[in-house]
Design an enzyme around this catalytic site. Structure first.
Site, PDB file in Angstrom:
ATOM      1  N   ASN A  71       2.327   1.493   4.367  1.00 14.45           N
ATOM      2  CA  ASN A  71       2.648   0.225   5.039  1.00 14.45           C
ATOM      3  C   ASN A  71       2.374   0.276   6.543  1.00 14.45           C
ATOM      4  O   ASN A  71       3.058  -0.372   7.334  1.00 14.45           O
ATOM      5  CB  ASN A  71       4.096  -0.227   4.766  1.00 14.45           C
ATOM      6  N   CYS A 109       0.868  -1.189   0.000  1.00 15.66           N
ATOM      7  CA  CYS A 109       0.000   0.000   0.000  1.00 15.66           C
ATOM      8  C   CYS A 109       0.899   1.231   0.000  1.00 15.66           C
ATOM      9  O   CYS A 109       2.068   1.144  -0.392  1.00 15.66           O
ATOM     10  CB  CYS A 109      -0.973  -0.028   1.185  1.00 15.66           C
ATOM     11  N   CYS A 160      -1.323   0.696   7.423  1.00 15.31           N
ATOM     12  CA  CYS A 160      -2.750   0.348   7.563  1.00 15.31           C
ATOM     13  C   CYS A 160      -3.126  -0.863   6.707  1.00 15.31           C
ATOM     14  O   CYS A 160      -3.274  -1.969   7.212  1.00 15.31           O
ATOM     15  CB  CYS A 160      -3.647   1.535   7.200  1.00 15.31           C
ATOM     16  N   ARG A 161      -3.297  -0.656   5.407  1.00 12.09           N
ATOM     17  CA  ARG A 161      -3.889  -1.706   4.562  1.00 12.09           C
ATOM     18  C   ARG A 161      -2.982  -2.909   4.328  1.00 12.09           C
ATOM     19  O   ARG A 161      -3.428  -4.059   4.477  1.00 12.09           O
ATOM     20  CB  ARG A 161      -4.318  -1.095   3.213  1.00 12.09           C
ATOM     21  N   SER A 162      -1.720  -2.673   3.927  1.00 12.40           N
ATOM     22  CA  SER A 162      -0.893  -3.852   3.599  1.00 12.40           C
ATOM     23  C   SER A 162      -0.458  -4.647   4.834  1.00 12.40           C
ATOM     24  O   SER A 162      -0.417  -5.884   4.761  1.00 12.40           O
ATOM     25  CB  SER A 162       0.288  -3.497   2.693  1.00 12.40           C
ATOM     26  N   ASP A 176      -8.092   3.919   1.528  1.00 10.62           N
ATOM     27  CA  ASP A 176      -7.148   4.287   2.579  1.00 10.62           C
ATOM     28  C   ASP A 176      -7.937   4.750   3.811  1.00 10.62           C
ATOM     29  O   ASP A 176      -8.669   5.734   3.733  1.00 10.62           O
ATOM     30  CB  ASP A 176      -6.273   5.420   2.037  1.00 10.62           C
TER      31      ASP A 176
HETATM   32  P1  4NP Z   1      -1.723   2.839   4.218  1.00 10.54           P
HETATM   33  O1  4NP Z   1      -2.341   4.182   4.809  1.00 10.54           O
HETATM   34  O2  4NP Z   1      -1.211   3.167   2.820  1.00 10.54           O
HETATM   35  O3  4NP Z   1      -2.894   1.917   4.168  1.00 10.54           O
HETATM   36  O4  4NP Z   1      -0.639   2.407   5.163  1.00 10.54           O
HETATM   37  C1  4NP Z   1      -1.623   5.368   4.904  1.00 10.54           C
HETATM   38  C2  4NP Z   1      -0.989   5.675   6.082  1.00 10.54           C
HETATM   39  C3  4NP Z   1      -0.295   6.864   6.209  1.00 10.54           C
HETATM   40  C4  4NP Z   1      -0.226   7.737   5.148  1.00 10.54           C
HETATM   41  C5  4NP Z   1      -0.847   7.418   3.960  1.00 10.54           C
HETATM   42  C6  4NP Z   1      -1.536   6.224   3.830  1.00 10.54           C
HETATM   43  N1  4NP Z   1       0.471   8.954   5.272  1.00 10.54           N
HETATM   44  O5  4NP Z   1       0.446   9.753   4.335  1.00 10.54           O
HETATM   45  O6  4NP Z   1       1.075   9.212   6.326  1.00 10.54           O
END
Ligand code: 4NP
Length: 159
Positions: A12, A9, A14-16, A128
């Site tokens: 790294n 994702c 939340c989703r992945s 997200d």
């Molecule tokens: P992820 O979510 O891609 O599912 O891990 C996010 C977590 C943090 C951020 C973006 C997406 N960020 O911009 O900090």
């Protein structure tokens, strides 16, 4: 034969890591842990070294799922080390395809959208959840439990 899967994702956190934890949980339930190597990574590097987001970990824990990962950024070698790279949304997919091109002929990994394995849902991207409320984290897990289960059925068909 050991299959090597990398979930990807943006951050790294939340989703992945959730996809990784859900898949590991299914492997344990089905007694298949020794047949797979599972990891996750982000296309971005802002959270490198951090555990999964607390809200994501708590939502997973409520379903009995542990999220053990620490964030890392995807690298070109990943396309040679992993058999299958699973992306959470269209931005990740485009970024990962670009990196695979950069990695050149050693990049053997297949690249697939995670939700191409979904059956219960029509969505094509895992949204997200980072800037939203608790329901977003639950929905991520609903999507991932469905897609991971179908992915595992395809890679290791039930007898
Ligand atoms: P992820 O979510 O891609 O599912 O891990 C996010 C977590 C943090 C951020 C973006 C997406 N960020 O911009 O900090």
């Amino acid at each position: 034969m050991t299959r090597k899967l990398l979930f990807v994702c943006l951050g790294n956190i939340c989703r992945s890591p959730a996809a990784e934890g859900v898949f590991l949980h299914l492997l344990k339930q089905r007694g298949l842990s020794d047949q797979f190597v599972v990891d996750s990574a982000g296309t971005g590097g802002w959270h490198v070294g951090n555990p999964a987001d607390r809200r994501m970990r708590e939502a997973a824990r409520r379903r009995g799922i542990d999220l053990p990962s620490r964030a890392r950024q995807i690298c070109l070698d990943d396309f040679a080390s992993f058999d299958l790279v699973l992306t959470m949304d269209n931005d990740n997919l485009a970024a990962v395809k670009g990196l695979a091109q950069e990695a050149g002929p050693k990049a053997m990994a297949l690249i697939r959208p995670m939700l191409s394995y979904s059956r219960r849902f029509q969505e094509t991207e895992v949204p997200d959840p980072y800037y939203g409320g608790e329901a977003g984290f639950e929905h991520v897990l609903d999507l991932l439990e469905d897609a991971c289960s179908n992915l595992l059925d395809e890679l290791s068909p039930p007898e």
